[in-house]
Design a protein around this motif. Structure first.
Motif, short mmCIF file in Angstrom:
data_model
loop_
_atom_site.label_atom_id
_atom_site.label_comp_id
_atom_site.label_asym_id
_atom_site.label_seq_id
_atom_site.Cartn_x
_atom_site.Cartn_y
_atom_site.Cartn_z
N THR A 1 -7.56 -24.29 -25.38
CA THR A 1 -7.16 -24.63 -26.74
C THR A 1 -7.85 -23.71 -27.75
OG1 THR A 1 -6.82 -26.95 -26.13
CG2 THR A 1 -7.12 -26.46 -28.48
N GLU A 2 -9.14 -23.47 -27.53
CA GLU A 2 -9.91 -22.59 -28.41
C GLU A 2 -9.35 -21.17 -28.37
OE1 GLU A 2 -14.08 -25.07 -27.72
OE2 GLU A 2 -13.85 -23.04 -26.93
N LEU A 3 -9.09 -20.67 -27.18
CA LEU A 3 -8.59 -19.31 -27.04
C LEU A 3 -7.20 -19.17 -27.68
CD1 LEU A 3 -9.74 -18.61 -23.38
CD2 LEU A 3 -10.75 -17.69 -25.48
N ALA A 4 -6.37 -20.18 -27.48
CA ALA A 4 -5.05 -20.14 -28.09
C ALA A 4 -5.15 -20.16 -29.62
CB ALA A 4 -4.21 -21.33 -27.60
N ALA A 5 -6.06 -21.00 -30.14
CA ALA A 5 -6.24 -21.08 -31.60
C ALA A 5 -6.73 -19.75 -32.16
CB ALA A 5 -7.23 -22.19 -31.94
N ALA A 6 -7.53 -19.03 -31.37
CA ALA A 6 -8.06 -17.74 -31.82
C ALA A 6 -7.07 -16.60 -31.57
CB ALA A 6 -9.38 -17.44 -31.11
N GLY A 7 -5.92 -16.91 -30.99
CA GLY A 7 -4.92 -15.88 -30.72
C GLY A 7 -5.31 -14.92 -29.63
N ILE A 8 -6.12 -15.38 -28.67
CA ILE A 8 -6.56 -14.53 -27.56
C ILE A 8 -5.66 -14.81 -26.36
CG2 ILE A 8 -8.50 -13.97 -26.04
CD1 ILE A 8 -10.34 -15.03 -28.31
N ASP A 9 -4.78 -13.87 -26.07
CA ASP A 9 -3.77 -14.08 -25.04
C ASP A 9 -3.99 -13.22 -23.80
OD1 ASP A 9 -2.34 -15.87 -26.74
OD2 ASP A 9 -1.47 -14.13 -27.78
#
Length: 314
Positions: A4-12
């Motif tokens: 969730t954190e990575l998705a929120a930070a736009g890290i794909d």
């Protein structure tokens, strides 16, 4: 949660996501109060904060990892290798921490000079074991502590000119480190280091020999207690200065910083409650107290993010 954190930070990117996961594990394992405070940040902020922590921990472990086979020269070589990799931006595919921190630096436009200052202070630990006065200790702490606050500032965000918040961010980093120095006097002696100004200790009849006596006998000499009480007041004054800068931060970041400041400063309370029994005893703030402080802060953090919506100050 991490996804969730990575998705929120736009890290794909898969490799980048793996690198940030590694940093998060390092933060969770080694910085209990720090990691708890990061839970109060917005999800998109957390990966960057974990990366910055992991980089600092990476360098610190080079210096303090218990390995009799590593002398100062070999540790220096490893620090230089870390510096070369960071600044050349090569050879980092095999080192997740460098991959993540490099991405964080680029995303938030964090000055790489801050990392050079940090590594300069880390190199000082290879040869310097004592600090004659406050000015000498301050030079060390600029790179080892103040720059950490300055690295964090772009991630936390500010409501106005970031330069106006910088003195407070630097002071908070210094206050945290001075708290560590006071708590860890005994542990640092084992590493042959004293991170307190020698002239200020001498004013109370305290020198390295007396500190070593306290370590050997697991007792705090009255002269040491008096000297430490003064050091505590100096540290508390720095906390008070740093606290004045919290309103300069983006509202969504204030609960996190306030919580970290509250819990870390309470380590000083625990030391005083023990009558400065820092030899053979490590002052801590218990989990119950940490949750008492973090619980209400979590609500304030959620409200601040809800009020801000998708936008936030930078």
């Amino acid at each position: 949660m991490i996804n969730t954190e990575l998705a929120a930070a736009g890290i794909d990117d898969p490799a980048l996501r793996a690198a940030y996961r590694r940093c998060r594990r390092i933060a969770a394992k080694n910085g209990r109060t720090y990691f708890l405070a990061t839970r109060l940040l917005a999800p998109d902020q957390r990966p960057a904060v974990h990366a910055l922590y992991a980089f600092a921990r990476y360098a610190d472990d080079i210096l303090d990892e218990f390995n009799p086979a590593l002398d100062a020269a070999e540790r220096g070589v490893r620090l230089q290798r870390l510096s070369d990799q960071f600044f050349s931006r090569r050879g980092r595919l095999d080192e997740p921490v460098l991959t993540a921190v490099d991405h964080t630096v680029a995303r938030y436009r964090i000055s790489r000079e801050l990392f050079e200052d940090f590594l300069t202070s880390m190199r000082m630990d290879l040869t310097i074991t004592d600090y004659p006065d406050r000015a000498a200790l301050d030079r060390y702490m600029h790179g080892s502590a103040e720059v950490i606050g300055l690295q964090m500032l772009p991630v936390l965000g500010t409501v106005g000119d970031p330069r106006e918040a910088e003195p407070y961010a630097a002071a908070l980093g210094q206050a945290f480190q001075l708290t560590n120095f006071l708590r860890d006097i005994d542990e640092d002696l084992v590493r042959n280091r004293v991170y307190l100004p020698a002239d200020e200790l001498a004013a109370y009849g305290v020198d390295r020999e007396l500190l070593q006596w306290c370590h050997n006998h697991r007792r705090t000499d009255p002269r040491v207690r008096d000297a430490l009480a003064v050091q505590h007041e100096i540290t508390r004054a720095i906390y008070r200065f740093a606290a004045a800068g919290i309103t300069a931060l983006a509202p969504r970041s204030r609960p996190c910083v306030t919580t970290a400041m509250t819990l870390y400063s309470e380590i000083l309370d625990r030391i005083e409650e023990s009558d400065f029994a820092v030899f053979g005893h490590r002052a801590t703030v218990g989990m119950t107290r940490r949750l008492q402080v973090a619980g209400p802060a979590m609500v304030r953090s959620w409200r601040a993010r809800r009020t801000a919506g998708v936008g936030h100050a930078r």
